[in-house]
Design a protein around this motif. Structure first.
Motif, PDB file in Angstrom:
ATOM      1  N   VAL A 191       0.824  -1.211   0.000  1.00 37.69           N
ATOM      2  CA  VAL A 191       0.000   0.000   0.000  1.00 37.69           C
ATOM      3  C   VAL A 191       0.858   1.260   0.000  1.00 37.69           C
ATOM      4  CG1 VAL A 191      -2.006  -1.098   1.067  1.00 37.69           C
ATOM      5  CG2 VAL A 191      -0.353   0.083   2.505  1.00 37.69           C
ATOM      6  N   SER A 192       2.113   1.136   0.415  1.00 36.60           N
ATOM      7  CA  SER A 192       3.013   2.286   0.433  1.00 36.60           C
ATOM      8  C   SER A 192       3.656   2.556  -0.916  1.00 36.60           C
ATOM      9  CB  SER A 192       4.092   2.086   1.507  1.00 36.60           C
ATOM     10  OG  SER A 192       3.490   2.011   2.778  1.00 36.60           O
ATOM     11  N   THR A 193       3.214   1.873  -1.957  1.00 32.12           N
ATOM     12  CA  THR A 193       3.715   2.191  -3.300  1.00 32.12           C
ATOM     13  C   THR A 193       3.119   3.500  -3.790  1.00 32.12           C
ATOM     14  OG1 THR A 193       2.034   0.780  -4.330  1.00 32.12           O
ATOM     15  CG2 THR A 193       4.224  -0.193  -3.962  1.00 32.12           C
ATOM     16  N   VAL A 194       2.194   4.069  -3.022  1.00 35.05           N
ATOM     17  CA  VAL A 194       1.714   5.433  -3.234  1.00 35.05           C
ATOM     18  C   VAL A 194       2.215   6.212  -2.033  1.00 35.05           C
ATOM     19  CG1 VAL A 194      -0.301   6.940  -3.317  1.00 35.05           C
ATOM     20  CG2 VAL A 194      -0.366   4.742  -4.453  1.00 35.05           C
ATOM     21  N   ARG A 195       2.985   7.272  -2.295  1.00 39.34           N
ATOM     22  CA  ARG A 195       3.501   8.082  -1.196  1.00 39.34           C
ATOM     23  C   ARG A 195       3.630   9.529  -1.657  1.00 39.34           C
ATOM     24  NH1 ARG A 195       7.814   5.104  -3.097  1.00 39.34           N
ATOM     25  NH2 ARG A 195       9.626   6.309  -3.723  1.00 39.34           N
ATOM     26  N   ALA A 196       3.847  10.403  -0.698  1.00 43.17           N
ATOM     27  CA  ALA A 196       3.959  11.830  -1.005  1.00 43.17           C
ATOM     28  C   ALA A 196       5.411  12.271  -0.905  1.00 43.17           C
ATOM     29  CB  ALA A 196       3.097  12.639  -0.058  1.00 43.17           C
ATOM     30  N   THR A 197       5.787  13.174  -1.791  1.00 41.74           N
ATOM     31  CA  THR A 197       7.084  13.831  -1.719  1.00 41.74           C
ATOM     32  C   THR A 197       6.812  15.334  -1.735  1.00 41.74           C
ATOM     33  OG1 THR A 197       7.386  13.965  -4.113  1.00 41.74           O
ATOM     34  CG2 THR A 197       8.191  11.956  -3.019  1.00 41.74           C
ATOM     35  N   ARG A 198       7.837  16.108  -1.658  1.00 40.65           N
ATOM     36  CA  ARG A 198       7.656  17.570  -1.690  1.00 40.65           C
ATOM     37  C   ARG A 198       6.994  18.042  -2.975  1.00 40.65           C
ATOM     38  NH1 ARG A 198      12.110  20.561   1.688  1.00 40.65           N
ATOM     39  NH2 ARG A 198      12.472  18.925   3.212  1.00 40.65           N
ATOM     40  N   SER A 199       7.180  17.290  -4.041  1.00 43.01           N
ATOM     41  CA  SER A 199       6.603  17.693  -5.318  1.00 43.01           C
ATOM     42  C   SER A 199       5.229  17.072  -5.583  1.00 43.01           C
ATOM     43  CB  SER A 199       7.563  17.358  -6.456  1.00 43.01           C
ATOM     44  OG  SER A 199       7.885  15.992  -6.437  1.00 43.01           O
TER      45      SER A 199
ATOM     46  N   PRO B  81       0.950  16.543   7.706  1.00 39.41           N
ATOM     47  CA  PRO B  81       0.656  17.273   6.462  1.00 39.41           C
ATOM     48  C   PRO B  81       1.301  16.589   5.254  1.00 39.41           C
ATOM     49  CG  PRO B  81       1.387  18.780   8.180  1.00 39.41           C
ATOM     50  CD  PRO B  81       1.587  17.379   8.709  1.00 39.41           C
ATOM     51  N   ARG B  82       0.544  16.415   4.226  1.00 42.67           N
ATOM     52  CA  ARG B  82       0.961  15.838   2.937  1.00 42.67           C
ATOM     53  C   ARG B  82       1.307  14.353   2.982  1.00 42.67           C
ATOM     54  NH1 ARG B  82       4.160  20.149   3.418  1.00 42.67           N
ATOM     55  NH2 ARG B  82       6.043  18.918   3.248  1.00 42.67           N
ATOM     56  N   CYS B  83       1.312  13.705   4.143  1.00 40.96           N
ATOM     57  CA  CYS B  83       1.637  12.281   4.176  1.00 40.96           C
ATOM     58  C   CYS B  83       0.406  11.468   3.786  1.00 40.96           C
ATOM     59  CB  CYS B  83       2.119  11.839   5.552  1.00 40.96           C
ATOM     60  SG  CYS B  83       2.718  10.123   5.531  1.00 40.96           S
ATOM     61  N   VAL B  84       0.627  10.399   3.046  1.00 37.82           N
ATOM     62  CA  VAL B  84      -0.474   9.561   2.561  1.00 37.82           C
ATOM     63  C   VAL B  84      -0.287   8.094   2.950  1.00 37.82           C
ATOM     64  CG1 VAL B  84      -0.935  11.108   0.631  1.00 37.82           C
ATOM     65  CG2 VAL B  84       0.643   9.204   0.323  1.00 37.82           C
ATOM     66  N   LEU B  85       0.642   7.838   3.877  1.00 37.31           N
ATOM     67  CA  LEU B  85       0.969   6.463   4.231  1.00 37.31           C
ATOM     68  C   LEU B  85       0.092   5.927   5.355  1.00 37.31           C
ATOM     69  CD1 LEU B  85       4.862   6.593   4.167  1.00 37.31           C
ATOM     70  CD2 LEU B  85       3.316   5.786   2.385  1.00 37.31           C
ATOM     71  N   TYR B  86      -0.071   4.613   5.338  1.00 36.69           N
ATOM     72  CA  TYR B  86      -0.639   3.897   6.469  1.00 36.69           C
ATOM     73  C   TYR B  86       0.536   3.339   7.251  1.00 36.69           C
ATOM     74  CZ  TYR B  86      -5.259   4.085   4.346  1.00 36.69           C
ATOM     75  OH  TYR B  86      -6.447   4.519   3.831  1.00 36.69           O
ATOM     76  N   PHE B  87       0.340   3.120   8.556  1.00 34.16           N
ATOM     77  CA  PHE B  87       1.388   2.513   9.369  1.00 34.16           C
ATOM     78  C   PHE B  87       0.745   1.698  10.480  1.00 34.16           C
ATOM     79  CE2 PHE B  87       0.424   6.418  11.565  1.00 34.16           C
ATOM     80  CZ  PHE B  87       0.618   6.153  12.910  1.00 34.16           C
ATOM     81  N   VAL B  88       1.520   0.792  11.043  1.00 32.50           N
ATOM     82  CA  VAL B  88       1.077   0.012  12.189  1.00 32.50           C
ATOM     83  C   VAL B  88       1.710   0.658  13.419  1.00 32.50           C
ATOM     84  CG1 VAL B  88       1.150  -2.243  13.321  1.00 32.50           C
ATOM     85  CG2 VAL B  88       0.823  -2.107  10.850  1.00 32.50           C
ATOM     86  N   LYS B  89       0.873   1.134  14.317  1.00 32.64           N
ATOM     87  CA  LYS B  89       1.317   1.810  15.530  1.00 32.64           C
ATOM     88  C   LYS B  89       2.072   0.818  16.404  1.00 32.64           C
ATOM     89  CE  LYS B  89      -0.605   4.658  19.186  1.00 32.64           C
ATOM     90  NZ  LYS B  89      -1.803   5.346  19.646  1.00 32.64           N
ATOM     91  N   GLU B  90       3.338   1.117  16.690  1.00 31.05           N
ATOM     92  CA  GLU B  90       4.198   0.184  17.413  1.00 31.05           C
ATOM     93  C   GLU B  90       4.287   0.454  18.910  1.00 31.05           C
ATOM     94  OE1 GLU B  90       7.890   0.247  15.285  1.00 31.05           O
ATOM     95  OE2 GLU B  90       7.025  -0.777  13.565  1.00 31.05           O
ATOM     96  N   HIS B  91       3.923   1.656  19.343  1.00 30.53           N
ATOM     97  CA  HIS B  91       3.907   1.955  20.775  1.00 30.53           C
ATOM     98  C   HIS B  91       2.829   2.988  21.063  1.00 30.53           C
ATOM     99  CE1 HIS B  91       6.206   5.645  19.939  1.00 30.53           C
ATOM    100  NE2 HIS B  91       6.961   4.888  19.172  1.00 30.53           N
ATOM    101  N   ALA B  92       2.427   3.092  22.315  1.00 32.54           N
ATOM    102  CA  ALA B  92       1.253   3.887  22.704  1.00 32.54           C
ATOM    103  C   ALA B  92       1.338   5.354  22.300  1.00 32.54           C
ATOM    104  CB  ALA B  92       1.040   3.775  24.210  1.00 32.54           C
ATOM    105  N   ARG B  93       2.512   5.927  22.287  1.00 35.82           N
ATOM    106  CA  ARG B  93       2.642   7.360  21.990  1.00 35.82           C
ATOM    107  C   ARG B  93       2.876   7.661  20.518  1.00 35.82           C
ATOM    108  NH1 ARG B  93       6.061  10.439  26.386  1.00 35.82           N
ATOM    109  NH2 ARG B  93       5.724  11.931  24.716  1.00 35.82           N
TER     110      ARG B  93
END
Length: 191
Positions: free
Chosen positions: A7-15, A155-167
């Protein structure tokens, strides 16, 4: 985690947004980088039809990820153009079912035995790739990691992630820094 890589094959860059699978060359490069996980030859070469089928599957998986993070917001990359949930669920299940896997015990002369899942019958390359990707997504969505799946709110991030710790709030330290800088800017601009 293969599903997260996919799913991270789509991501955001500055451009702007970058789609790693936007063309056959990108699909070929990505496939070669993940050949072992996908069960394909390291010299793999994509076709336009295969690329199209993999991108269609990726959008379906992203649709399922969007549902998994609800009621939180989905990734801003494509939340407005994701396929229907039911159709996405059907597509992912069909892709996984297209190539049944069977465990194979491998035991080298000098070493411990290992098990690998291999196709139980012959299948074309596109079906094998999509089955591996769909199976990885199913394993993540049906497993305990689903509860920790998040869309990065930076801002501008389009990624999903798995939360690894509570904070953990963002997918990376860089996204956390951007979010804090943006918040600081908004607070000082409001004065």
């Amino acid at each position: 985690m293969m599903a997260m890589e996919f799913v991270s094959t789509v991501r955001a860059t500055r451009s702007g947004l970058v789609d790693v699978l936007a063309d056959v060359e990108g699909m070929t490069r990505w496939g070669r980088e993940h050949a072992a996980e996908l069960g394909i030859d390291p010299g793999f070469s994509a076709t336009e039809d295969l690329r199209h089928e993999v991108v269609e599957l990726r959008q379906a998986v992203r649709s399922l990820f969007a549902r998994a993070v609800a009621p939180g917001p989905a990734s801003s990359a494509d939340a407005h153009r994701l396929p229907d949930f039911a159709a996405s669920l059907d597509l992912v299940n069909a892709a996984a079912r297209a190539v049944p896997l069977a465990p194979r015990l491998e035991w080298p002369a000098e070493g411990a035995p290992t098990a690998r899942n291999l196709p139980a019958r012959e299948a074309d390359e596109s079906s094998r790739i999509r089955a591996a990707l769909a199976s990885a997504a199913i394993a993540l969505l049906a497993g305990p990691e689903r509860e920790q799946l998040r869309a990065c709110p930076a801002p501008r991030c389009v990624l999903y992630f798995v939360k690894e710790h509570a904070r953990q709030e963002w997918c990376s330290v860089g996204c956390g820094n951007r979010a804090r800088a943006a918040r600081h800017y908004r607070q000082h601009k409001a004065r």
